[in-house]
Enzyme design. Structure first.
Site, short mmCIF file in Angstrom:
data_model
loop_
_atom_site.label_atom_id
_atom_site.label_comp_id
_atom_site.label_asym_id
_atom_site.label_seq_id
_atom_site.Cartn_x
_atom_site.Cartn_y
_atom_site.Cartn_z
N LYS A 186 0.83 -1.21 0.00
CA LYS A 186 0.00 0.00 0.00
C LYS A 186 0.86 1.27 0.00
O LYS A 186 2.06 1.22 0.29
CB LYS A 186 -0.94 -0.04 1.22
CG LYS A 186 -1.98 -1.17 1.16
CD LYS A 186 -2.97 -1.05 2.32
CE LYS A 186 -4.06 -2.11 2.23
NZ LYS A 186 -5.06 -1.95 3.33
N TYR A 228 -12.40 -1.87 -3.97
CA TYR A 228 -12.93 -2.07 -2.61
C TYR A 228 -14.46 -1.98 -2.58
O TYR A 228 -15.03 -1.67 -1.53
CB TYR A 228 -12.33 -1.05 -1.65
CG TYR A 228 -10.94 -1.40 -1.13
CD1 TYR A 228 -10.75 -2.53 -0.32
CD2 TYR A 228 -9.84 -0.61 -1.41
CE1 TYR A 228 -9.49 -2.85 0.18
CE2 TYR A 228 -8.58 -0.92 -0.91
CZ TYR A 228 -8.41 -2.05 -0.12
OH TYR A 228 -7.17 -2.36 0.39
N ASN A 242 -2.09 0.47 6.65
CA ASN A 242 -1.57 -0.76 7.23
C ASN A 242 -0.73 -1.61 6.28
O ASN A 242 -0.68 -2.83 6.39
CB ASN A 242 -2.72 -1.58 7.85
CG ASN A 242 -3.78 -1.94 6.83
OD1 ASN A 242 -3.63 -1.64 5.66
ND2 ASN A 242 -4.83 -2.61 7.29
N HIS A 265 -2.21 -5.34 1.56
CA HIS A 265 -3.51 -5.99 1.33
C HIS A 265 -3.27 -7.46 0.98
O HIS A 265 -2.28 -7.78 0.32
CB HIS A 265 -4.25 -5.33 0.16
CG HIS A 265 -5.43 -6.13 -0.32
ND1 HIS A 265 -6.66 -6.04 0.27
CD2 HIS A 265 -5.53 -7.07 -1.29
CE1 HIS A 265 -7.49 -6.89 -0.32
NE2 HIS A 265 -6.83 -7.53 -1.28
N GLU A 268 -9.78 -9.97 -7.58
CA GLU A 268 -8.73 -8.97 -7.37
C GLU A 268 -7.58 -9.15 -8.36
O GLU A 268 -7.03 -8.16 -8.87
CB GLU A 268 -8.26 -9.06 -5.91
CG GLU A 268 -9.36 -8.59 -4.96
CD GLU A 268 -9.04 -8.81 -3.49
OE1 GLU A 268 -7.97 -9.37 -3.16
OE2 GLU A 268 -9.87 -8.39 -2.65
O1 CDP Z 1 -7.22 -5.60 4.89
P1 CDP Z 1 -8.04 -6.53 5.78
O2 CDP Z 1 -8.68 -7.66 5.01
O3 CDP Z 1 -7.24 -7.01 6.95
O4 CDP Z 1 -9.19 -5.63 6.42
P2 CDP Z 1 -10.68 -5.29 5.89
O5 CDP Z 1 -11.59 -5.37 7.06
O6 CDP Z 1 -11.00 -6.08 4.67
O7 CDP Z 1 -10.57 -3.75 5.50
C1 CDP Z 1 -9.96 -3.34 4.30
C2 CDP Z 1 -9.05 -2.18 4.58
O8 CDP Z 1 -9.85 -1.07 5.01
C3 CDP Z 1 -8.05 -2.37 5.73
O9 CDP Z 1 -6.89 -3.09 5.35
C4 CDP Z 1 -7.74 -0.94 6.11
O10 CDP Z 1 -6.81 -0.35 5.19
C5 CDP Z 1 -9.10 -0.27 5.92
N1 CDP Z 1 -9.84 -0.16 7.20
C6 CDP Z 1 -9.92 1.08 7.81
O11 CDP Z 1 -9.39 2.06 7.29
N2 CDP Z 1 -10.59 1.19 9.02
C7 CDP Z 1 -11.17 0.11 9.59
N3 CDP Z 1 -11.82 0.26 10.75
C8 CDP Z 1 -11.11 -1.14 8.97
C9 CDP Z 1 -10.43 -1.25 7.77
MG MG Z 2 -10.15 -7.62 3.59
#
Ligand code: CDP
Ligand code: MG
Length: 138
Positions: free
Chosen positions: A10, A50, A113, A116, A127
């Site tokens: 990212k 997304y 973070n 991805h 994806e």
């Molecule tokens: O990336 P991951 O699958 O671990 O998490 P997700 O729940 O699928 O969320 C996608 C992305 O959204 C995360 O990796 C974060 O960059 C962002 N996110 C965020 O900004 N704030 C949150 N409370 C949860 C996710």
């Molecule tokens: Mg995810």
């Protein structure tokens, strides 16, 4: 059996110069890099990627962030690639990620973070196809 997954380094991690270190961690964990490129995407392209999160409160910030600078989308391959990459990444919130994981080592916050990784076979297929053409995936 060998499996493919999709990952993105990212903008936060790219901007801080962590790309090579993250690729080294991925290689050390046994993944083969099938395809990789450095690109910048528009907010609309991030929204398409997304789309599953469109109703979430963090959607606007997430898509703003993902279009804020260059990223490295990539296709990775190994046995059990989807689950093993998620393990290597660590928890979404780096504060909750296990020691040694990519998010623990390189991420700042739950939003920014570092990496991805696809969460299932169907999302991995969507994806991979969002970022790469079949001819790039031999
Ligand atoms: O990336 P991951 O699958 O671990 O998490 P997700 O729940 O699928 O969320 C996608 C992305 O959204 C995360 O990796 C974060 O960059 C962002 N996110 C965020 O900004 N704030 C949150 N409370 C949860 C996710
Ligand atoms: Mg995810």
């Amino acid at each position: 059996m060998s499996q493919r997954t999709f990952s993105i380094i990212k903008p936060d991690a790219v901007g801080k110069g962590h790309t090579a270190a993250i690729l080294a961690d991925i290689a050390a964990a046994g993944f083969k890099i099938v395809a990789i490129k450095r690109i910048s995407i528009s907010k609309a392209q991030a929204e398409g990627f997304y789309a599953v999160h469109a109703a979430r409160p963090f959607f606007a910030g997430l898509t703003e962030f993902m279009s804020s600078g260059p990223i490295f989308p990539m296709v990775l391959e190994k046995e059990n690639a989807i689950a093993d990459l998620r393990k290597l990444m660590g928890a979404t919130d780096p504060a909750k990620a296990e020691a040694g994981t990519i998010r623990k080592k390189y991420a700042e916050s739950i939003g920014e973070n570092a990496i991805h990784g696809s969460d299932a076979e169907d999302t991995a297929a969507f994806e991979i196809g969002y970022f790469f053409a079949g001819i790039e995936l031999k």
